[in-house]
Structure formats: C-alpha cells, structure tokens
Design an enzyme around this catalytic site. Sequence first.
Site, PDB file in Angstrom:
ATOM      1  N   ARG A  16      51.142  96.850 -27.754  1.00  0.00           N
ATOM      2  CA  ARG A  16      50.560  97.512 -28.932  1.00  0.00           C
ATOM      3  C   ARG A  16      51.234  98.867 -29.139  1.00  0.00           C
ATOM      4  O   ARG A  16      52.015  99.321 -28.315  1.00  0.00           O
ATOM      5  CB  ARG A  16      49.051  97.723 -28.734  1.00  0.00           C
ATOM      6  CG  ARG A  16      48.253  96.471 -28.503  1.00  0.00           C
ATOM      7  CD  ARG A  16      46.773  96.790 -28.304  1.00  0.00           C
ATOM      8  NE  ARG A  16      46.142  97.246 -29.539  1.00  0.00           N
ATOM      9  CZ  ARG A  16      44.966  97.872 -29.595  1.00  0.00           C
ATOM     10  NH1 ARG A  16      44.303  98.144 -28.473  1.00  0.00           N
ATOM     11  NH2 ARG A  16      44.450  98.232 -30.743  1.00  0.00           N
ATOM     12  N   TYR A 150      47.446 114.672 -18.465  1.00  0.00           N
ATOM     13  CA  TYR A 150      48.445 114.208 -19.427  1.00  0.00           C
ATOM     14  C   TYR A 150      49.625 115.170 -19.477  1.00  0.00           C
ATOM     15  O   TYR A 150      50.780 114.763 -19.349  1.00  0.00           O
ATOM     16  CB  TYR A 150      47.808 114.074 -20.810  1.00  0.00           C
ATOM     17  CG  TYR A 150      48.719 113.435 -21.833  1.00  0.00           C
ATOM     18  CD1 TYR A 150      48.926 112.058 -21.832  1.00  0.00           C
ATOM     19  CD2 TYR A 150      49.371 114.197 -22.795  1.00  0.00           C
ATOM     20  CE1 TYR A 150      49.761 111.463 -22.759  1.00  0.00           C
ATOM     21  CE2 TYR A 150      50.210 113.611 -23.735  1.00  0.00           C
ATOM     22  CZ  TYR A 150      50.401 112.246 -23.711  1.00  0.00           C
ATOM     23  OH  TYR A 150      51.244 111.652 -24.629  1.00  0.00           O
TER      24      TYR A 150
END
Length: 244
Positions: A16, A150
């Site tokens: 995806r 992150y």
Amino acid sequence: MARLSEKIAIVTGGARGMGEAHARKFVAEGAKVVITDLNQEAGEALAQELGEQAIFIKQDVTKAEDWEQVIRETENAFGAVNVLVNNAGISISSNIENMTEAQYRKIIEINQVSVFLGMKAVLPSMKKAGGGSIVNISSINGLVGGAPGYTDSKFAVRGITKAAALEFAKYNIRVNSVHPGVIETPMVTEGDAVEQIKAFAKMIPLQRMAKSEEITNLVLFLASDESSYSTGSEFVADGGLTAM
C-alpha cells in the site's frame, strides 16, 4: 527504452501507500518486482494485478531469516537483485513522556534495524549482479526534529546510508536516502493525527501534501542508471518545508 529494463527490484512495505506506487512505476518501467509486506491480502492482489513481472512475498522486515527467504525467492524467480527500496516504516503518535519502551523499540526495529538487515542480506546478490542501487526511505524527520522514535530512526537511516555508500562503492553499489515531507498515504490519512496533519499541510510552502507518485518519481531516478554518479546523498522532496 524503459528506464528499469531488465532490472530486478525488491520493494518492502510494497502492498500500500508509497511502496505500492513504487512497485507500480517500477513494473511500468520494465523491472521485475518483488513486493514484500505483512499485509498478505493487499500484497497478493497487487502482484496479481501487475502480472508476471511481479510477485509477492510475506515478510517481517525485522527478521533476518525473512530477509534471507526474500533474497532466495527473488533469485529463484527472477535472478540476482539490482535494486532494493527499503520503504517499510511506521510512526506512533506520542511523546517521550507517554511512549512505552515497547512502542519505541517497535519503531526502531521496523524503521531502522530493517534497513541494516536488508542491506546486509542483499549485498551478496548485488555483488553477483555486478552492482546495484539501494534506496533507503528516510524522511524530513531525518533532517529536522519531529516525533520521538520516528525522528530517531529516520536520522539513523540517513546515517547508515552514508556508511553503506562508502563500504559498498567498491562493488559498484550505490546507496542513497530519500527524505519525503508530508505524503498522502494511508499511514497519514488513516492515522490518529490526520486532522493535525491536514492543518500542518497548509503551512507547507507548496500548501499541500505530496502524492505518493511524486516521491516515486524520485525513487525511480535513484533506482535507474540515470543517477549513476549519486551515492551517499540525501534527496529531499518536501514541498519546501526544510527551506523555511
């Protein structure tokens, strides 16, 4: 002539989002593509749609044994690997005060450790191929501050890209990092911070999020021989954010 004619590529997190866009473009440009992901249903559907130039392999990118399997099955299906796109990644919306150790380690394993494992696993195959291109997907948060976990992992991707570029140059293997800004992917549009991200997008100089395909065009350039003298470098596509 297709820009990736006769190239064999692996795209992680390819079922995806940005990974899907990369896989579609690579096939359109003549490559044989191995799509890996944990999302087996979406990955198999994409590979079937793309036809005989693509296969899907279910993979946990944090496991060395899964990487060994991916390389083995890729070589059996298509031959030695020319291109690796380390695209798989996650983000968890939290701060240091509230983030658990388990959450932090999950981000680091998927975003950072997987890149090390992928480059290590693909090296023998690329040496057999006579060279190759590794594209590590970092982020603008590999250049400036952002969410904990992150940001840390994306800075690390930027760093290991440079280290690998120096080590692999003698094998004619190039290694570069791509640093997207805010991209309109399911991780953004279906995440728990979607409204904040939409508001932030209005502050971008180009005043919008990027489409996955806009990042794919940059990844395609780095995967192709057109970027033959680029290695150890950062390529930024952020709508002007880091210019502010």
